[in-house]
Design a protein around this motif. Structure first.
Motif, mmCIF file in Angstrom:
data_model
loop_
_atom_site.group_PDB
_atom_site.id
_atom_site.type_symbol
_atom_site.label_atom_id
_atom_site.label_comp_id
_atom_site.label_asym_id
_atom_site.label_seq_id
_atom_site.Cartn_x
_atom_site.Cartn_y
_atom_site.Cartn_z
ATOM 1 N N GLU A 110 0.670 -0.910 -0.294
ATOM 2 C CA GLU A 110 0.194 -0.088 0.022
ATOM 3 C C GLU A 110 0.797 1.533 -0.017
ATOM 4 N N LYS A 111 2.240 1.324 0.786
ATOM 5 C CA LYS A 111 3.662 2.588 0.710
ATOM 6 C C LYS A 111 4.300 2.464 -0.545
ATOM 7 N N VAL A 112 4.069 1.351 -1.125
ATOM 8 C CA VAL A 112 4.857 1.601 -3.224
ATOM 9 C C VAL A 112 3.951 1.046 -3.755
ATOM 10 N N LEU A 113 3.163 0.841 -3.797
ATOM 11 C CA LEU A 113 2.398 0.265 -5.188
ATOM 12 C C LEU A 113 0.904 1.243 -5.194
ATOM 13 N N SER A 114 0.337 1.516 -6.265
ATOM 14 C CA SER A 114 -0.679 2.189 -6.663
ATOM 15 C C SER A 114 -1.736 1.603 -6.444
ATOM 16 N N ALA A 115 -2.648 2.018 -6.088
ATOM 17 C CA ALA A 115 -4.377 1.222 -5.737
ATOM 18 C C ALA A 115 -4.693 0.430 -7.200
ATOM 19 N N GLU A 116 -4.246 1.206 -8.515
ATOM 20 C CA GLU A 116 -3.759 0.171 -9.876
ATOM 21 C C GLU A 116 -3.340 -0.979 -9.759
ATOM 22 N N GLN A 117 -1.950 -1.255 -9.659
ATOM 23 C CA GLN A 117 -1.195 -1.759 -9.673
ATOM 24 C C GLN A 117 -1.778 -2.951 -8.400
ATOM 25 N N GLU B 294 -4.247 -16.427 -17.652
ATOM 26 C CA GLU B 294 -2.770 -15.370 -18.233
ATOM 27 C C GLU B 294 -1.981 -15.229 -17.720
ATOM 28 N N PRO B 295 -0.890 -14.635 -17.869
ATOM 29 C CA PRO B 295 -0.136 -13.712 -17.166
ATOM 30 C C PRO B 295 -0.891 -12.022 -17.696
ATOM 31 N N VAL B 296 -0.377 -11.373 -16.298
ATOM 32 C CA VAL B 296 -1.550 -9.538 -15.759
ATOM 33 C C VAL B 296 -0.376 -8.810 -16.075
ATOM 34 N N MET B 297 -0.424 -8.559 -16.348
ATOM 35 C CA MET B 297 0.453 -6.653 -16.472
ATOM 36 C C MET B 297 0.145 -6.119 -15.157
ATOM 37 N N ILE B 298 1.012 -6.046 -14.456
ATOM 38 C CA ILE B 298 1.060 -5.482 -13.027
ATOM 39 C C ILE B 298 1.707 -3.533 -13.674
ATOM 40 N N VAL B 299 3.249 -3.379 -13.818
ATOM 41 C CA VAL B 299 3.136 -2.579 -14.797
ATOM 42 C C VAL B 299 2.916 -2.574 -16.755
ATOM 43 N N THR B 300 2.582 -1.713 -16.827
ATOM 44 C CA THR B 300 3.124 -1.886 -18.377
ATOM 45 C C THR B 300 3.714 -1.698 -19.515
ATOM 46 N N GLN B 301 3.788 -1.963 -19.956
ATOM 47 C CA GLN B 301 5.039 -0.718 -21.116
ATOM 48 C C GLN B 301 5.170 -0.013 -21.529
ATOM 49 N N ALA B 302 3.794 0.558 -21.330
ATOM 50 C CA ALA B 302 3.699 2.014 -21.578
ATOM 51 C C ALA B 302 4.173 2.844 -20.521
ATOM 52 N N GLU B 303 3.385 1.817 -19.260
ATOM 53 C CA GLU B 303 4.000 2.203 -18.007
ATOM 54 C C GLU B 303 5.293 2.908 -17.214
ATOM 55 N N ALA B 304 5.992 1.581 -17.829
ATOM 56 C CA ALA B 304 7.512 2.057 -17.898
ATOM 57 C C ALA B 304 7.796 2.551 -18.771
ATOM 58 N N GLU B 305 8.095 3.087 -19.484
ATOM 59 C CA GLU B 305 8.313 4.149 -20.926
ATOM 60 C C GLU B 305 7.699 5.260 -20.187
ATOM 61 N N THR C 223 11.336 10.156 -17.448
ATOM 62 C CA THR C 223 11.398 11.206 -15.976
ATOM 63 C C THR C 223 12.633 10.465 -14.397
ATOM 64 N N LYS C 224 12.946 11.564 -13.731
ATOM 65 C CA LYS C 224 13.539 10.891 -12.670
ATOM 66 C C LYS C 224 13.349 11.913 -11.620
ATOM 67 N N VAL C 225 12.490 11.188 -10.486
ATOM 68 C CA VAL C 225 12.623 11.878 -8.887
ATOM 69 C C VAL C 225 13.564 11.716 -8.557
ATOM 70 N N LYS C 226 13.838 12.087 -7.184
ATOM 71 C CA LYS C 226 15.068 12.452 -6.587
ATOM 72 C C LYS C 226 14.240 11.836 -4.839
ATOM 73 N N GLU C 227 12.850 11.809 -5.013
ATOM 74 C CA GLU C 227 12.048 11.328 -3.619
ATOM 75 C C GLU C 227 12.584 9.657 -3.635
ATOM 76 N N THR C 228 12.354 8.869 -2.191
ATOM 77 C CA THR C 228 13.142 7.525 -2.166
ATOM 78 C C THR C 228 11.434 7.073 -1.951
ATOM 79 N N LYS C 229 11.428 5.963 -1.708
ATOM 80 C CA LYS C 229 9.825 4.637 -1.652
ATOM 81 C C LYS C 229 10.901 3.888 -0.674
#
Length: 789
Positions: A264-271, A283-294, A299-305
Motif C-alpha cells: 500500500e506504500k509503494v504500489l498504486s491502487a491500480e497496481q 494468462e499473465p497480468v501486467m502489473i506495470v505495463t510497457q507504456a507505464e514503464a516507458e 522522468t527521474k525523481v529525487k524522492e525515495t521509497k
C-alpha cells in the motif's frame, strides 16, 4: 563365416577361464574406501541421521540504493544460532564483493596471453584491464547487540568475527555490521550481479546479489566452509529468516526474495488490483505495463521509497530495481497455496519476454515439483538482464534480448527459455536442497541441468536441448584426457567448467534414468533424495547412497567410472561369429555342404588354368581314374539315412526338437576401448526385417572390464547388428558399433573464399524482407497443381 557344430548340452561355456582372464583393475570395486564413513549425522542409507543438525542465521537489514553514485549502503543485524554440539569462539562471514577489489586473488591468478586469435584482441579484454574500479566491501563497523565494537579480521573474501565468550551449543548471538560498496558495471567488469546502463535514456537496471556480508556454513563435514571465493565456486550458506528494507528512488519498481510487506506504500491502487487479479488469472497480468514503464524512464525523481520484504527459511537474499521495469505475474496453484510466478524486464526485452518469461517460470515450477517436491516458496521471479543467468532464492537474473527491431533468432528464443528454466530450477537445487556449491559445482549445476532437460522436453516436443541426451556429451568425452578432470573435482579447479559441472553429470543422470535403472526406479529414488535433503545440506555421498538405497541397484561401478575418473565410453563390436546346429540329417547337411562348396570363391590359379592347360593327363588318359575320381562325398546314401535314424532313436523328444529347431547362434565379442563399463544394448536385424533388442546390464564386465564374449540364440539369420542403436550410452566412436561395418560418406561443400563476412540477419528479419519483396511482385500464375494444405 558359418561354422556348424553339434550342440553340446552342458554347463556354462568358458567358466573355467573366467578368473584367469580377470583384469587387475576392478571397476566394480565398492566405494566404501572412498565415501566417508556413515555417522549419526549422515547414515549409510544416504539420509540425514538421527543426530543431524545445522546452524541458522536470521538477518534484519536496512539497504539504500544510491542511483546517483551507483552504490549500496547497508546495515545488518545478524542473529546466529549455534545448533551444533560444539562451542564456537569465532564466526566466519563471506565478503564476496571483495572479488572486485584491486588486489583480489582472482585478478592475481588470472592466466592467458594477449592475443586469443592471431593478433586480434577484443576491446572488452583491454577495457577490463584498464578499468579502475574501487571494488570490495568497505566495513565501517562490527558491533555486538549493545553497540560495543567486536574485533574482526578480513582475509580476502572472508571475515572472522571474534566473540567475547564462546557461543555454546543451543545458544545464539546477535551482532551488527555496517558497510557499503560500489556497484560493478557488468559490461565493463563482468560479475554475477551488478548494473546495466542504458545510454539512450540515461537509466540503470540493477540486479543486486551477494551484496552484504553473509554467514558461512558450519557443519560436521568441514567445520567452517570458508574456502576463498575466486569466482567459479559459488555460495554455501545457512538457512534463516530475512527482514529487509530496501530504499530506492521512488519511481523504481523492485523485485526481491520474499513477500512484499507494504504494497500500500509503494504500489498504486491500480497496481495492487492487477496483482490480486493475477492470482487467479489464466494468462499473465501486467502489473506495470510497457507504456507505464516507458513513461517512468523519461522522468527521474529525487524522492525515495522503502520497499519491505520478508522471507522465511531461505539461504540468501537478492533484489532487482529499476524505473525501466515492466512487471507481469500469474498465480500457480499448489494445493491450497498459490505461488506467484513473475517477471521484471525493460522494453528492450520485448516482445520475447512478455510472450514467454512468466509462462516459463510457471512451467518450471510445475515440472520440477513433479520430480522432487512441491515448490514451497510464495514467489518465483525472472528478471531480464544483458548477461547470462544467475540464481538466488525466489529470484533469478536471465539473459535473452531481441534485436532493436524486435526480431530475434531461434537461438535467442530457445536460449532465453533455457536459461529461465535453469535459473528458476535452481530454487530446488541448491536453494532448497542446499548442496555445497563452493566445494562441488556439479551437485547443484549438474542435477539442475538434468531437471532442466526434463522440463525443456515437457515444454515442447523436439525442444533443442543442448545438454542431457547421452550423444550430446560425446564431443567432450572424446577430448584428450589432459584437458579433462573428474566430475569429483573442486569447483575452482575445473578445466572445462560447462561440460564438467553441467553437461557430464546431467548426462550421467539421464543415462541412469533411461538405461541403467529405468525411469520408475530412478524417479522414485531421485525424489527420495530431494525430499530427504530439502532445507538441509547434502554431500555427494548422500546422493550416491540414496540412489542405491531407494532402488536396490548397485551403482558403485557407475559413480566410480563417471564421477571419479576421466574414462569415456567406447565399446566396440570387435568380432562376430555365426554358428548353426549340425542336424546330422544327411538330406539337410549334404546338400548344404555342396551349396557351400559351390559358393566358395575360386582360386585365381584354378581360374587361369581352365584356359592355360589345354588337357590334363587324366583327361588324355581316363584309364588312370579310380574310385576317388568318381566319389561324391555329398551324395546321400541309404547308409547315411540308416545311421541318422539310429542317432534319432537314441535321443529324447526334447533333444530331437532342439536338433531340428533351426536356431542361429551368434558369438559376439565386445572390446571396452574407452575404459567406462556400461550396459550393452544390442539390436539384431533379422532376415525377415524385424528387430530383436537385447539389454545386458553393465555387470557383464565384472570379470573382465576390457573384453567380453557372449552368445545370442536367435530363431532367424541375422542381416545386421548394431551396438547402442538409440545413442544412450555416450559412446564416443559409433563407427565400430556395426556388423557388417557401415561407412557413411561425409559431404563437403565448395565455396569461394570471402573475407570480413558479418553475422548476417536472423530468420525473422530475412522473412520480413521476403514478405516485403512479395508485396512488390505481381502475383505468379498458377503452377498447374494444388499446393500443400
Amino acid at each position: 563365416m558359418i561354422k556348424r557344430y553339434l550342440l553340446v548340452l552342458g554347463c556354462s561355456l568358458a567358466a573355467a577361464g573366467l578368473w584367469a582372464q580377470q583384469s587387475p583393475e576392478d571397476k566394480f570395486r565398492q566405494l566404501e574406501e572412498i565415501l566417508p564413513t556413515p555417522t549419526p549425522y549422515r547414515n549409510a542409507a544416504g539420509a540425514p541421521g538421527h543426530a543431524y543438525w545445522q546452524n541458522r542465521a536470521d538477518y534484519d537489514m536496512d539497504i539504500q540504493l544510491d542511483d546517483d553514485n551507483q552504490r549500496i549502503y547497508g546495515t545488518e543485524t545478524i542473529t546466529y544460532y549455534n545448533q551444533s554440539p560444539d562451542a564456537l569462539t569465532y564466526l566466519w562471514l563471506q565478503l564476496d564483493q571483495n572479488l572486485f577489489s584491486k588486489d583480489s586473488d582472482t585478478r592475481k591468478t588470472q592466466t592467458g596471453g594477449m592475443a586469443g586469435n592471431g593478433e586480434r584482441v577484443p576491446f572488452g579484454m583491454l577495457q577490463r584491464m584498464l578499468t579502475e574500479f574501487d571494488g570490495g566491501f568497505k566495513i565501517e563497523y562490527v558491533q555486538d547487540a549493545a553497540g560495543k565494537a567486536l574485533p574482526y579480521t578480513i582475509n580476502k573474501t572472508m571475515m572472522r568475527v571474534d566473540l567475547p565468550a564462546a557461543l555454546l551449543p543451543g545458544k545464539s548471538v546477535t551482532f551488527k555490521v555496517k558497510w557499503w560498496h560500489n556497484i560493478n558495471d557488468r559490461a565493463k567488469l563482468g560479475g554475477r550481479s551488478g548494473l546495466e546502463y542504458f545510454a539512450q535514456d540515461g537509466n540503470y537496471l540493477y540486479t543486486i546479489a551477494q551484496f552484504f556480508p553473509r554467514m558461512c556454513v558450519y557443519n560436521e563435514v568441514y567445520g567452517w566452509q570458508h574456502k576463498q571465493f575466486l569466482g567459479s565456486g559459488e555460495f554455501t550458506l545457512p538457512f534463516g529468516n530475512y527482514k529487509v528494507r530496501l530504499t530506492v528512488p521512488a519511481d523504481h519498481i523492485v523485485g526481491a526474495t520474499g513477500v512484499l510487506q507494504n504494497p500500500e506504500k509503494v504500489l498504486s491502487a491500480e497496481q495492487r488490483r492487477r496483482f490480486e487479479q493475477a492470482r487467479t488469472a489464466k494468462e499473465p497480468v501486467m502489473i506495470v505495463t510497457q507504456a507505464e514503464a516507458e513513461a517512468a524512464e523519461k522522468t527521474k525523481v529525487k524522492e525515495t521509497k522503502t520497499w519491505v520484504f520478508h522471507a522465511e527459511n531461505v539461504r540468501d537474499f537478492a533484489f532487482a530495481s529499476s524505473r525501466k521495469f515492466i512487471w507481469d505475474a500469474i498465480g500457480v496453484p499448489f494445493g491450497s497455496r498459490t505461488v506467484m510466478a513473475m517477471s521484471y524486464y525493460p522494453k528492450e526485452g520485448n516482445p520475447l519476454w512478455e510472450q514467454y518469461s512468466t509462462k516459463v517460470v510457471a512451467h518450471t515450477l510445475r515440472t520440477y515439483s513433479k520430480f522432487t517436491f512441491d515448490y514451497p516458496y510464495p514467489v518465483a521471479i525472472s528478471v531480464h538482464t544483458d548477461r547470462i543467468g544467475m540464481e538466488y532464492p525466489m529470484i533469478c537474473f536471465n539473459g535473452g534480448r531481441p534485436e532493436p527491431d524486435g526480431t530475434y533468432s531461434e537461438r535467442t528464443k530457445y536460449g532465453m527459455i533455457t536459461v529461465i528454466i535453469h535459473e528458476v530450477g535452481h530454487n530446488f537445487f541448491p536453494m532448497i536442497v542446499n548442496s555445497d556449491e563452493r566445494q562441488w559445482t556439479w551437485m547443484d549445476e549438474g542435477l539442475n541441468t538434468f531437471l532442466q532437460y526434463l522440463t525443456e522436453q515437457e515444454w515442447e516436443r523436439g525442444y533443442p536441448s543442448g545438454r542431457g541426451p547421452a550423444y550430446k556429451i560425446v564431443d567432450y568425452m572424446k577430448t584428450d584426457r589432459s584437458t579433462r578432470v573428474p566430475i569429483m573435482t573442486n569447483s575452482e579447479s575445473l578445466l572445462q567448467f560447462g561440460p564438467n559441472a553441467y553437461a557430464q553429470p546431467a548426462t550421467a543422470l539421464n543415462i541412469l534414468r533411461e538405461t541403467v535403472m529405468g525411469r520408475e526406479l530412478f524417479d522414485f529414488a531421485f525424489k527420495q533424495y530431494a525430499q530427504r535433503w530439502m532445507f538441509k545440506q547434502p554431500s555427494p555421498a548422500d546422493l550416491f547412497r540414496t540412489m542405491e538405497d531407494a532402488s536396490a541397484v548397485d551403482l558403485d561401478w557407475f559413480w566410480r567410472g563417471w564421477f571419479y575418473t576421466t574414462d569415456h565410453v567406447d565399446i566396440a563390436l570387435d568380432e562376430v561369429k555365426w554358428y548353426q546346429i549340425n542336424t546330422q540329417n544327411p538330406d539337410v547337411e549334404k546338400p548344404l555342404a555342396r551349396q557351400q562348396e559351390a559358393s566358395r570363391p575360386e582360386f585365381i590359379g584354378d581360374t587361369r588354368n581352365k584356359t592355360a592347360i589345354a588337357q590334363t593327363q587324366n583327361e588324355l588318359d581316363p584309364k588312370i581314374n579310380d574310385f576317388y575320381n568318381r566319389y561324391d562325398p555329398n551324395a546321400v546314401t541309404a547308409l547315411d539315412r540308416k545311421e541318422y535314424e539310429k542317432l534319432l532313436s537314441g535321443l529324447s523328444e526334447e533333444e530331437r526338437a532342439l536338433l531340428s529347431s533351426g536356431y542361429q547362434f551368434y558369438e559376439l565379442t565386445f572390446a571396452n576401448k574407452g575404459g567406462l563399463v556400461m550396459p550393452l544394448i544390442v539390436e539384431f536385424e533379422l532376415a525377415d526385417g524385424s528387430k530383436d533388442l537385447h539389454r545386458i546390464p553393465a555387470e557383464i564386465w565384472r570379470y573382465n572390464p576390457e573384453k567380453v564374449t557372449k552368445v545370442f540364440m536367435l530363431k532367424q539369420e541375422v542381416k545386421g547388428i548394431t551396438l547402442d542403436p538409440y545413442l544412450e550410452t555416450a559412446d564416443t566412436d559409433t563407427d565400430n558399433n556395426y556388423w557388417p561395418p557401415k561407412l557413411a560418406p561425409s559431404r563437403f561443400q565448395l565455396y569461394k573464399e570471402r573475407f570480413n563476412q558479418g553475422g548476417g540477419e536472423n530468420p525473422m528479419q530475412r522473412q520480413q524482407r521476403a514478405d516485403q519483396l512479395q508485396q512488390t511482385q505481381p502475383a505468379a500464375p498458377p503452377a498447374g497443381g494444388q499446393g500443400r494444405n
